[in-house]
Design a protein around this motif. Structure first.
Motif, PDB file in Angstrom:
ATOM      1  N   ALA A 140      -7.712  -7.292 -13.510  1.00 11.56           N
ATOM      2  CA  ALA A 140      -7.451  -8.692 -13.856  1.00 11.56           C
ATOM      3  C   ALA A 140      -6.924  -8.731 -15.283  1.00 11.56           C
ATOM      4  O   ALA A 140      -7.583  -8.253 -16.201  1.00 11.56           O
ATOM      5  N   VAL A 141      -5.734  -9.238 -15.449  1.00 13.91           N
ATOM      6  CA  VAL A 141      -5.119  -9.312 -16.773  1.00 13.91           C
ATOM      7  C   VAL A 141      -5.456 -10.662 -17.376  1.00 13.91           C
ATOM      8  O   VAL A 141      -4.988 -11.701 -16.897  1.00 13.91           O
ATOM      9  N   ASN A 142      -6.330 -10.650 -18.374  1.00 15.37           N
ATOM     10  CA  ASN A 142      -6.768 -11.901 -19.002  1.00 15.37           C
ATOM     11  C   ASN A 142      -5.720 -12.326 -20.024  1.00 15.37           C
ATOM     12  O   ASN A 142      -5.395 -11.579 -20.940  1.00 15.37           O
ATOM     13  N   GLN A 143      -5.199 -13.525 -19.844  1.00 13.11           N
ATOM     14  CA  GLN A 143      -4.097 -13.994 -20.684  1.00 13.11           C
ATOM     15  C   GLN A 143      -4.608 -14.775 -21.889  1.00 13.11           C
ATOM     16  O   GLN A 143      -5.238 -15.820 -21.735  1.00 13.11           O
ATOM     17  N   PHE A 144      -4.322 -14.272 -23.044  1.00 16.66           N
ATOM     18  CA  PHE A 144      -4.642 -14.967 -24.281  1.00 16.66           C
ATOM     19  C   PHE A 144      -3.366 -15.642 -24.780  1.00 16.66           C
ATOM     20  O   PHE A 144      -2.268 -15.258 -24.374  1.00 16.66           O
ATOM     21  N   CYS A 170      -5.039 -13.619 -14.899  1.00 11.39           N
ATOM     22  CA  CYS A 170      -6.087 -14.634 -14.877  1.00 11.39           C
ATOM     23  C   CYS A 170      -6.341 -15.226 -16.263  1.00 11.39           C
ATOM     24  O   CYS A 170      -5.861 -14.707 -17.274  1.00 11.39           O
ATOM     25  N   ASP A 171      -7.057 -16.328 -16.268  1.00 11.45           N
ATOM     26  CA  ASP A 171      -7.575 -16.912 -17.500  1.00 11.45           C
ATOM     27  C   ASP A 171      -9.082 -16.956 -17.289  1.00 11.45           C
ATOM     28  O   ASP A 171      -9.582 -17.737 -16.470  1.00 11.45           O
ATOM     29  N   ALA A 172      -9.794 -16.096 -17.995  1.00 12.71           N
ATOM     30  CA  ALA A 172     -11.233 -15.931 -17.767  1.00 12.71           C
ATOM     31  C   ALA A 172     -12.005 -17.219 -18.023  1.00 12.71           C
ATOM     32  O   ALA A 172     -13.128 -17.373 -17.544  1.00 12.71           O
TER      33      ALA A 172
END
Ligand SMILES: Nc1nc2c(ncn2[C@@H]2O[C@H](COP(=O)(O)OP(=O)(O)O)[C@@H](O)[C@H]2O)c(=O)[nH]1
Ligand SMILES: [Mg+2]
Length: 199
Positions: A140-144, A170-172
């Motif tokens: 899951a690639v968390n987007q900042f 994703c956005d955690a």
């Protein structure tokens, strides 16, 4: 995007069990945030304020908001449908916690690896360990806000993943987005080992 999980994203109704999943990833990638955003029980957190002593152990470069570091694990529960509950165990990716994985991974069906593209190299060791231990995982690639935008294909190549390994953006902080990442993992583990389900 609502808080409800859309019906077509449900796992098959034949699945009637509690499933244990691990959430791993390098320091500060969003493990505690993801478990907190999906858990229907107050997530159990074991965190302590980051002290001077841990600076230099856990890199805080570029993570100005990060004031705590997880010392052991997070725990949460998500009931996807009446037949299926996910039990989520968040555990740090750093080398000194690998013995903890050993115990936690017992009985786990799969692992969600959270990745921060601003520090992709921090994820290499974690991915390598999962491969060595033959633990099935999805990324899951968390987007900042200041993350570069990469396609899942670019990330798959950069992380040297197998073609079958799911990669989801994703956005955690967002429940629906985090649930989707967990469903991608659950679908992957069920698809690759259907014979083991329920056995
Ligand atoms: N903008 C943004 N910030 C996030 C996101 N996920 C986590 N954060 C922040 O990043 C920091 C690290 O997250 P945390 O869940 O504690 O990381 P952990 O060490 O993997 O448990 C926290 O300050 C979070 O509020 C995200 O998707 N977007
Ligand atoms: Mg944490």
């Amino acid at each position: 995007m609502g808080s409800a999980v859309s019906a077509e994203r449900y796992l098959p109704e034949t699945v009637q069990q509690a499933v244990k999943l691990l959430i791993v990833g390098a320091f500060g990638v969003g493990k505690t945030t993801l478990i907190g955003s999906v858990s229907e029980i107050a997530p159990l957190r074991t965190e302590e304020t980051m002290t001077e002593a841990s600076i230099g152990v856990d890199s805080v470069a570029g993570l100005t908001d990060k004031k705590t570091t997880t010392v052991a694990m997070d725990f949460g529960r998500l009931t996807l449908n009446p037949q299926l509950a996910l039990y989520l165990f968040g555990t740090p990716g750093q080398r000194r916690f690998w013995d903890l994985w050993e115990g936690l991974s017992e009985g786990a069906l799969g692992v969600l690896v959270i990745v921060d593209t601003r520090r992709l190299e921090d994820s290499f060791e974690v991915l390598e360990q999962l491969e060595l231990r033959h633990l099935p995982f999805a990324v899951a690639v968390n987007q900042f806000p200041d993350s570069g935008r990469y396609s899942p294909e670019e990330l798959r190549e950069a992380l040297d993943l197998l073609a079958e390994t799911p990669v989801v953006m994703c956005d955690a902080r967002d429940r629906a987005s985090s649930v989707d990442a967990l469903i991608a993992l659950a679908e992957y583990v069920y698809d690759r080992a259907p014979a083991e389900v329920g056995s």
